[in-house]
Structure formats: C-alpha cells, structure tokens
Design a protein around this motif. Sequence first.
Motif, PDB file in Angstrom:
ATOM      1  N   MET A   1       0.718  -1.251   0.088  1.00  0.00           N
ATOM      2  CA  MET A   1      -0.156  -0.251   0.113  1.00  0.00           C
ATOM      3  C   MET A   1       0.822   1.472   0.074  1.00  0.00           C
ATOM      4  N   LYS A   2       0.624   2.205  -1.080  1.00  0.00           N
ATOM      5  CA  LYS A   2       1.312   3.443  -0.971  1.00  0.00           C
ATOM      6  C   LYS A   2       0.571   4.455  -1.189  1.00  0.00           C
ATOM      7  N   PHE A   3       0.705   5.496  -0.222  1.00  0.00           N
ATOM      8  CA  PHE A   3      -0.346   6.837  -0.104  1.00  0.00           C
ATOM      9  C   PHE A   3       0.582   7.911  -0.473  1.00  0.00           C
ATOM     10  N   LEU A   4      -0.180   9.081  -1.208  1.00  0.00           N
ATOM     11  CA  LEU A   4       0.570  10.339  -1.166  1.00  0.00           C
ATOM     12  C   LEU A   4      -0.375  11.284  -0.600  1.00  0.00           C
ATOM     13  N   PHE A   5       0.267  12.021   0.267  1.00  0.00           N
ATOM     14  CA  PHE A   5      -0.386  13.135   1.153  1.00  0.00           C
ATOM     15  C   PHE A   5      -0.259  14.611   0.763  1.00  0.00           C
ATOM     16  N   ALA A   6      -1.328  15.152   0.296  1.00  0.00           N
ATOM     17  CA  ALA A   6      -1.004  16.519  -0.456  1.00  0.00           C
ATOM     18  C   ALA A   6      -2.088  17.665  -0.232  1.00  0.00           C
ATOM     19  N   SER A   7      -2.314  17.901   1.101  1.00  0.00           N
ATOM     20  CA  SER A   7      -3.255  18.932   1.590  1.00  0.00           C
ATOM     21  C   SER A   7      -2.891  20.308   1.571  1.00  0.00           C
ATOM     22  N   ASP A   8      -4.188  21.185   1.462  1.00  0.00           N
ATOM     23  CA  ASP A   8      -3.626  22.611   1.421  1.00  0.00           C
ATOM     24  C   ASP A   8      -3.396  22.803   3.031  1.00  0.00           C
ATOM     25  N   SER A   9      -2.822  24.141   3.371  1.00  0.00           N
ATOM     26  CA  SER A   9      -2.809  24.387   4.785  1.00  0.00           C
ATOM     27  C   SER A   9      -4.426  24.844   5.373  1.00  0.00           C
ATOM     28  N   PHE A  10      -4.447  24.386   6.600  1.00  0.00           N
ATOM     29  CA  PHE A  10      -5.767  24.588   7.417  1.00  0.00           C
ATOM     30  C   PHE A  10      -5.338  26.066   8.210  1.00  0.00           C
ATOM     31  N   LYS A  11      -5.678  26.937   7.417  1.00  0.00           N
ATOM     32  CA  LYS A  11      -5.035  28.379   7.873  1.00  0.00           C
ATOM     33  C   LYS A  11      -5.319  28.870   9.387  1.00  0.00           C
ATOM     34  N   GLY A  12      -4.123  29.024   9.975  1.00  0.00           N
ATOM     35  CA  GLY A  12      -4.215  29.482  11.436  1.00  0.00           C
ATOM     36  C   GLY A  12      -4.022  28.325  12.221  1.00  0.00           C
ATOM     37  N   THR A  13      -4.108  27.030  11.666  1.00  0.00           N
ATOM     38  CA  THR A  13      -3.865  25.990  12.549  1.00  0.00           C
ATOM     39  C   THR A  13      -2.918  24.739  12.247  1.00  0.00           C
ATOM     40  N   LEU A  14      -3.128  24.317  10.934  1.00  0.00           N
ATOM     41  CA  LEU A  14      -2.025  22.973  10.724  1.00  0.00           C
ATOM     42  C   LEU A  14      -1.486  23.568   9.174  1.00  0.00           C
ATOM     43  N   SER A  15      -0.315  23.226   9.117  1.00  0.00           N
ATOM     44  CA  SER A  15       0.408  23.535   7.914  1.00  0.00           C
ATOM     45  C   SER A  15       0.234  22.271   7.144  1.00  0.00           C
ATOM     46  N   SER A  16       0.446  22.684   5.705  1.00  0.00           N
ATOM     47  CA  SER A  16       0.308  21.517   4.655  1.00  0.00           C
ATOM     48  C   SER A  16       1.500  20.210   5.304  1.00  0.00           C
ATOM     49  N   ALA A  17       2.504  20.638   5.714  1.00  0.00           N
ATOM     50  CA  ALA A  17       3.633  19.752   6.196  1.00  0.00           C
ATOM     51  C   ALA A  17       3.230  18.872   7.298  1.00  0.00           C
ATOM     52  N   ARG A  18       2.563  19.508   8.268  1.00  0.00           N
ATOM     53  CA  ARG A  18       1.995  19.151   9.571  1.00  0.00           C
ATOM     54  C   ARG A  18       1.083  17.961   9.235  1.00  0.00           C
ATOM     55  N   THR A  19       0.030  18.261   8.451  1.00  0.00           N
ATOM     56  CA  THR A  19      -1.072  17.284   8.013  1.00  0.00           C
ATOM     57  C   THR A  19      -0.626  16.152   7.575  1.00  0.00           C
ATOM     58  N   ALA A  20       0.730  16.166   6.854  1.00  0.00           N
ATOM     59  CA  ALA A  20       1.258  14.933   6.152  1.00  0.00           C
ATOM     60  C   ALA A  20       1.980  14.123   7.081  1.00  0.00           C
ATOM     61  N   GLU A  21       2.348  14.889   8.305  1.00  0.00           N
ATOM     62  CA  GLU A  21       3.207  14.002   9.265  1.00  0.00           C
ATOM     63  C   GLU A  21       2.234  13.122  10.130  1.00  0.00           C
ATOM     64  N   LEU A  22       0.806  13.877  10.405  1.00  0.00           N
ATOM     65  CA  LEU A  22       0.041  13.394  11.073  1.00  0.00           C
ATOM     66  C   LEU A  22      -0.484  11.943  10.241  1.00  0.00           C
ATOM     67  N   LEU A  23      -0.806  12.187   9.065  1.00  0.00           N
ATOM     68  CA  LEU A  23      -1.341  11.155   8.123  1.00  0.00           C
ATOM     69  C   LEU A  23      -0.287  10.076   8.077  1.00  0.00           C
ATOM     70  N   GLY A  24       0.959  10.412   8.193  1.00  0.00           N
ATOM     71  CA  GLY A  24       1.990   9.382   7.963  1.00  0.00           C
ATOM     72  C   GLY A  24       1.881   8.519   9.334  1.00  0.00           C
ATOM     73  N   GLU A  25       1.781   9.186  10.381  1.00  0.00           N
ATOM     74  CA  GLU A  25       1.735   8.313  11.565  1.00  0.00           C
ATOM     75  C   GLU A  25       0.434   7.567  11.601  1.00  0.00           C
ATOM     76  N   ALA A  26      -0.669   7.891  11.336  1.00  0.00           N
ATOM     77  CA  ALA A  26      -1.791   7.283  11.177  1.00  0.00           C
ATOM     78  C   ALA A  26      -1.807   5.895  10.401  1.00  0.00           C
ATOM     79  N   ALA A  27      -1.251   6.210   8.910  1.00  0.00           N
ATOM     80  CA  ALA A  27      -1.125   5.130   8.295  1.00  0.00           C
ATOM     81  C   ALA A  27      -0.212   4.254   8.522  1.00  0.00           C
ATOM     82  N   GLU A  28       1.025   4.457   9.204  1.00  0.00           N
ATOM     83  CA  GLU A  28       1.818   3.528   9.757  1.00  0.00           C
ATOM     84  C   GLU A  28       1.250   2.447  10.732  1.00  0.00           C
ATOM     85  N   GLU A  29       0.314   3.379  11.351  1.00  0.00           N
ATOM     86  CA  GLU A  29      -0.202   2.578  12.624  1.00  0.00           C
ATOM     87  C   GLU A  29      -1.461   1.463  12.081  1.00  0.00           C
ATOM     88  N   ILE A  30      -1.958   2.001  11.127  1.00  0.00           N
ATOM     89  CA  ILE A  30      -3.168   0.954  10.514  1.00  0.00           C
ATOM     90  C   ILE A  30      -2.616   0.166   9.464  1.00  0.00           C
TER      91      ILE A  30
END
Length: 379
Positions: A1-30
């Motif tokens: 399984m291979k994923f590509l994470f490409a989100s826009d920033s969540f203005k004022g809260t999460l950067s695009s880079a941080r969403t990718a890190e959180l998605l990566g942690e969740a994907a590796e767990e599941i």
Amino acid sequence: MKFLFASDSFKGTLSSARTAELLGEAAEEIFPGCQWDSLQVADGGEGTTDAVIQALQGDRVPVEAEGPLGTRVSACYGRLEGGKGILEMASASGLPLLTEKEKNPLRASSFGTGQLIAAALEDGCRELAVAIGGSATNDGGLGCLRALGVRLLDSQGQELPGRGEDLERLRQLDVSGLNPKLRDAHITVMCDVTNPLTGPDGATRTFGRQKGATPQMEERLEKGMENYRQVLIRQFGADPNEIPGSGAAGGLGAALCLVLGAEMRSGIETVLDWIGFDQRLEGVSAVVTGEGRTDWQSAFGKVVSGIGHRCRERGIPVLVLSGGLGDGADQLYDHGVTAMMTTVDGPMPLKEALSRAEELYGRAARRMFRILRMGTEMR
C-alpha cells in the motif's frame, strides 16, 4: 500500500507539512509496512510560494519592496532550478499589509509587485509564475508596469506614478523603456477568477468595496478603468474585457497579459505541474488531501478539486479530510473525489475545534484509515 498526502494548509492551525506528518503516523499504525510520500500544495493563494519552494527545494529570496501605499515592506520570491521563479502579489501589494483604515484603492499601487518581478528577472529567472490573489490595489497594474520600465503618460506627456486615481488621467503607455529581460521571459499568471476589466462584473464593481472603495470612489475608479481599457485597445489592438481574468487583482491581469504577453492559468493546475504531481502518482494506491473547510467553492480551482481531476484520470481514489464540510461539498464527487470526512467528531464551538486542531486531525486520520482498511479486507 502506498499513499500520497497533499493537503492545503488549514489556515491558522495546521500547515500542509504537519497534516502529512499526522497522516503518516496514522497510516503506519493502521497499515504496518505501508509506504507514503507527501507534497506541500497550494492553489495560487496565500502560501503558494512557500509550498512550491518546499516541494522543489528552492530558495526563498527576500526583497525590500514598496507596499500598496509606498511604505517599505519585506516581500519575497522563490528561486527554483532551471531558471524558474514564483511569487505572490500579496507579498508586496496585498490587503493584509494594510489596516482597515488604510485601505484606499485610489491611492494604492502595485509598484511593489513589479519590483518583485524585476528582482526575479535580475536573479536569472526566465520562467515566472505570479499568483495574483489578495491584492489591495485597483490600479489596473499601472504601478507594476511602471516598476518594470513603462512610462505612464497623461494628456500633457507628464509621467504618472501609477495609482488607482491615475487611471482616469492616463493617455499613453510608453513601453520603450520596458525591462529588456522580459524579452526572454515567460510569465504565467496564476488566476482562478474570470472577471473582465470593466463593467458590472469587472475589477472595480466586484472587488472595489473589499479594498476600501466608497460608492464615490467606485464611480471614479470605474470611469478611470474604462479609460484605461480604451488606452489598451488603442495601443495593443485587443479588448481586455474579452480576456477572462483581466479584471483580477484590480486589473493587474490585463496589464500582465496585454502589455507583458503573460499567459493566464489556473493556480492549482500551475502548482501541480510545477511540483511534478503527476509523476509522484506512480504506484500510489490512494491520495489524501483536504483543507480547512470544504464546500461548493472547493470545486472551482481549489486544491481538492485540482487533485481530484488529476487522480480521476489515473483511476486513483482521493480521500478528503477537512476541518468542516459546507453547502455544496457533494459537488466534489463529480470532480474525482472518492470520499470525504471531517476532523471534528462531535458538536463543538469553532474556537474549541481550532484549539484542538492537531489532536482532532490525528484522531480523524486514524478513523479514515481504519475505514479504508475495512474496505480493502472486504474485497
């Protein structure tokens, strides 16, 4: 399984880079042992320069420029390999640079944007992408042209400074002193509106109020913009009102296209091409994207729909994880999106949702991947 994470920033809260890190942690767990990759993306609005610089490992080059009202501001452009450069008009001529009381489209100028373009050209950039959202100006791009060597002449042959109030006095654009480096340059205007230069849907009538125009200012600016339109028709043999997007950024679209020969393109399409998005889809099982709020507007030139279209062509599912879903979000199913989820897991005040953005996003990512795993196990 291979994923590509490409989100826009969540203005004022999460950067695009941080969403990718959180998605990566969740994907590796599941999905233990899965592979994942990420790209910072933007749609031509705020954050576009930084997203492209990060994706292509470019350099952020600071420039001291004139702000909308002539005060000095710290702007920047992105220098990329292969003679490419990218910049945002808002960096030098944007509304966020002014207080509410300072907004005045009669006095505001896009001169700083021209300085940014000139600096990038001087640095060797010959392929330029200019994002023109968020402008504080309604000067038809006159200030920008002046910064690039164009003389703005009135009926007496006197030079004008290039502000909104100068549109009505303009009689000729003397392009004999145009920056010679523009001859070998190609400019792409990143724009997702189709407004003409003048008329009820034009630059002044549509965007003038948000830039501080009173009804009296609006009448004067529209009269001046119509005069400017006639100057452009007379000198360049083309009606800017027939160019979709010529009214964007207070008429800067018309100046860049007719005077500098720029090409108008969708912001998200330009970004995806520049960062090599299609090539990064090789071997990908699913793409995860998202934004702070997804609604009907997301179907028009935004990150989510742009990614959806590219993935649909290759049969790759697209999962959207956003802070909230609004009216018309379902339209995205016609734009290549496979499924959508929100980060919030119950009723809560907006303030709470924003303060808990990272926690809620991480939990939602795990829910999303669990649902995806169930789907793969049911095959």
